[in-house]
Design an enzyme around this catalytic site. Structure first.
Site, PDB file in Angstrom:
ATOM      1  N   GLY A  53       0.784  -1.235   0.000  1.00  0.00           N
ATOM      2  CA  GLY A  53       0.000   0.000   0.000  1.00  0.00           C
ATOM      3  C   GLY A  53       0.813   1.282   0.000  1.00  0.00           C
ATOM      4  CG  ASP A 102      -1.528   1.756   3.046  1.00  0.00           C
ATOM      5  OD1 ASP A 102      -1.327   1.433   4.244  1.00  0.00           O
ATOM      6  OD2 ASP A 102      -2.084   0.996   2.229  1.00  0.00           O
ATOM      7  CG  ASP A 128      -8.626   0.522   9.477  1.00  0.00           C
ATOM      8  OD1 ASP A 128      -9.400   1.243  10.116  1.00  0.00           O
ATOM      9  OD2 ASP A 128      -9.009  -0.490   8.859  1.00  0.00           O
ATOM     10  CE  LYS A 156     -10.306   3.621   6.741  1.00  0.00           C
ATOM     11  NZ  LYS A 156     -10.750   2.272   6.345  1.00  0.00           N
ATOM     12  CG  PHE A 158     -12.370  -0.343   2.046  1.00  0.00           C
ATOM     13  CD1 PHE A 158     -11.574  -0.929   3.023  1.00  0.00           C
ATOM     14  CD2 PHE A 158     -12.058  -0.562   0.713  1.00  0.00           C
ATOM     15  CE1 PHE A 158     -10.484  -1.719   2.667  1.00  0.00           C
ATOM     16  CE2 PHE A 158     -10.974  -1.362   0.361  1.00  0.00           C
ATOM     17  CZ  PHE A 158     -10.190  -1.931   1.340  1.00  0.00           C
ATOM     18  CB  VAL A 159     -10.333   5.315   0.891  1.00  0.00           C
ATOM     19  CG1 VAL A 159     -11.410   6.171   1.541  1.00  0.00           C
ATOM     20  CG2 VAL A 159      -9.174   5.064   1.867  1.00  0.00           C
ATOM     21  CG  ASP A 205      -5.196  -3.576  -2.130  1.00  0.00           C
ATOM     22  OD1 ASP A 205      -4.815  -3.133  -1.030  1.00  0.00           O
ATOM     23  OD2 ASP A 205      -5.547  -4.757  -2.303  1.00  0.00           O
ATOM     24  NE  ARG A 237      -1.592  -2.846  -4.393  1.00  0.00           N
ATOM     25  CZ  ARG A 237      -1.853  -3.082  -3.117  1.00  0.00           C
ATOM     26  NH1 ARG A 237      -1.960  -2.075  -2.280  1.00  0.00           N
ATOM     27  NH2 ARG A 237      -2.007  -4.311  -2.665  1.00  0.00           N
TER      28      ARG A 237
HETATM   29  P1  IMP Z   1      -4.652  -1.882  10.168  1.00  0.00           P
HETATM   30  O1  IMP Z   1      -3.721  -3.015  10.437  1.00  0.00           O
HETATM   31  O2  IMP Z   1      -6.071  -2.203  10.484  1.00  0.00           O
HETATM   32  O3  IMP Z   1      -4.208  -0.550  10.768  1.00  0.00           O
HETATM   33  O4  IMP Z   1      -4.718  -1.706   8.626  1.00  0.00           O
HETATM   34  C1  IMP Z   1      -3.661  -1.224   7.930  1.00  0.00           C
HETATM   35  C2  IMP Z   1      -3.602  -1.818   6.555  1.00  0.00           C
HETATM   36  O5  IMP Z   1      -4.904  -2.231   6.092  1.00  0.00           O
HETATM   37  C3  IMP Z   1      -3.157  -0.745   5.623  1.00  0.00           C
HETATM   38  O6  IMP Z   1      -1.768  -0.798   5.455  1.00  0.00           O
HETATM   39  C4  IMP Z   1      -3.930  -1.035   4.360  1.00  0.00           C
HETATM   40  O7  IMP Z   1      -3.180  -1.882   3.543  1.00  0.00           O
HETATM   41  C5  IMP Z   1      -5.163  -1.745   4.809  1.00  0.00           C
HETATM   42  N1  IMP Z   1      -6.341  -0.824   4.884  1.00  0.00           N
HETATM   43  C6  IMP Z   1      -6.924  -0.315   5.985  1.00  0.00           C
HETATM   44  N2  IMP Z   1      -7.951   0.494   5.677  1.00  0.00           N
HETATM   45  C7  IMP Z   1      -8.003   0.503   4.318  1.00  0.00           C
HETATM   46  C8  IMP Z   1      -8.856   1.163   3.374  1.00  0.00           C
HETATM   47  O8  IMP Z   1      -9.764   1.954   3.692  1.00  0.00           O
HETATM   48  N3  IMP Z   1      -8.600   0.897   2.072  1.00  0.00           N
HETATM   49  C9  IMP Z   1      -7.602   0.068   1.650  1.00  0.00           C
HETATM   50  N4  IMP Z   1      -6.781  -0.555   2.495  1.00  0.00           N
HETATM   51  C10 IMP Z   1      -6.984  -0.348   3.823  1.00  0.00           C
HETATM   52 MG    MG Z   2      -0.988  -1.978   3.633  1.00  0.00          MG
END
Ligand code: IMP
Ligand code: MG
Length: 180
Positions: A45, A101, A104, A132, A153-154, A160, A166
């Site tokens: 990402g 990227d 979340d 977020k 979700f973006v 992606d 991407r």
């Molecule tokens: P986390 O582990 O939940 O913080 O998620 C982080 C990873 O999930 C990021 O590096 C992204 O690859 C993916 N991700 C989280 N939210 C989104 C979204 O809204 N769109 C696309 N990928 C996301």
């Molecule tokens: Mg990622």
């Protein structure tokens, strides 16, 4: 492809402007560092953000890449991240900046931060393009954040859905009927 996007969240111009600003913020934070810095970017990402950001960083730097996969196939819910190509990364006694990227739930960053901490960097900071707010537990933080966005979700600018989108030059909201 563009007909799959419900709404542009962050335009190409706004992205580039903010990434340039982040470059200045980061360059300032590492300015007194004669040894430069080591960037550890999280694939896949971070690819576009990484490529744009490092061109605004004038100091000496190295780039290492790690792979974390957390969204296998057609899902928008993380199933728990896995780190897959970490072995070549050498961060001991280095000033390290993780580049990802999006922050979340924070499980990706906490995994990468924990692995890197074990390898003994001199300092460890984190830059994310998107965040977020309110989703990650306190304690999982980024030092540099491009934009706070809603919990939607973006895709685009590296992010992606099922491996696609991407290459969109902006960050956009995927039409909800396209994902599960
Ligand atoms: P986390 O582990 O939940 O913080 O998620 C982080 C990873 O999930 C990021 O590096 C992204 O690859 C993916 N991700 C989280 N939210 C989104 C979204 O809204 N769109 C696309 N990928 C996301
Ligand atoms: Mg990622």
């Amino acid at each position: 492809m563009n007909q799959d996007i419900a709404r542009v969240i962050i335009s190409e111009e706004t992205l580039l402007h903010r990434v340039q600003e982040m470059g200045h913020e980061i360059a300032h934070a590492y300015a007194d560092n004669p040894d430069g810095m080591t960037i550890v970017a999280v694939l896949s990402g971070a690819i576009i953000f990484l490529a744009d950001l490092i061109r605004f960083l004038p100091m000496k730097l190295r780039v290492d890449l790690v792979t974390v996969s957390s969204y296998p196939g057609k899902t928008t819910r993380s199933v728990g991240p896995k780190l897959t190509n970490y072995s070549a990364v050498n961060v001991r006694d280095r000033d390290v900046l993780i580049v990802d990227d999006i922050l979340d739930t924070g499980s990706t960053l906490s995994l990468v931060q924990a692995e890197l901490t074990r390898s003994g960097p001199r300092s460890l900071r984190t830059a994310v393009l998107l965040r977020k707010p309110g989703k990650a537990p306190s304690g999982i933080e980024a030092n540099f954040v491009g934009f706070d966005i809603e919990d939607e979700f973006v895709v685009g600018y590296g992010l992606d859905y099922d491996g696609m989108y991407r290459n969109l030059p902006y960050v956009g909201l995927l039409r909800s009927h396209l994902y599960e």
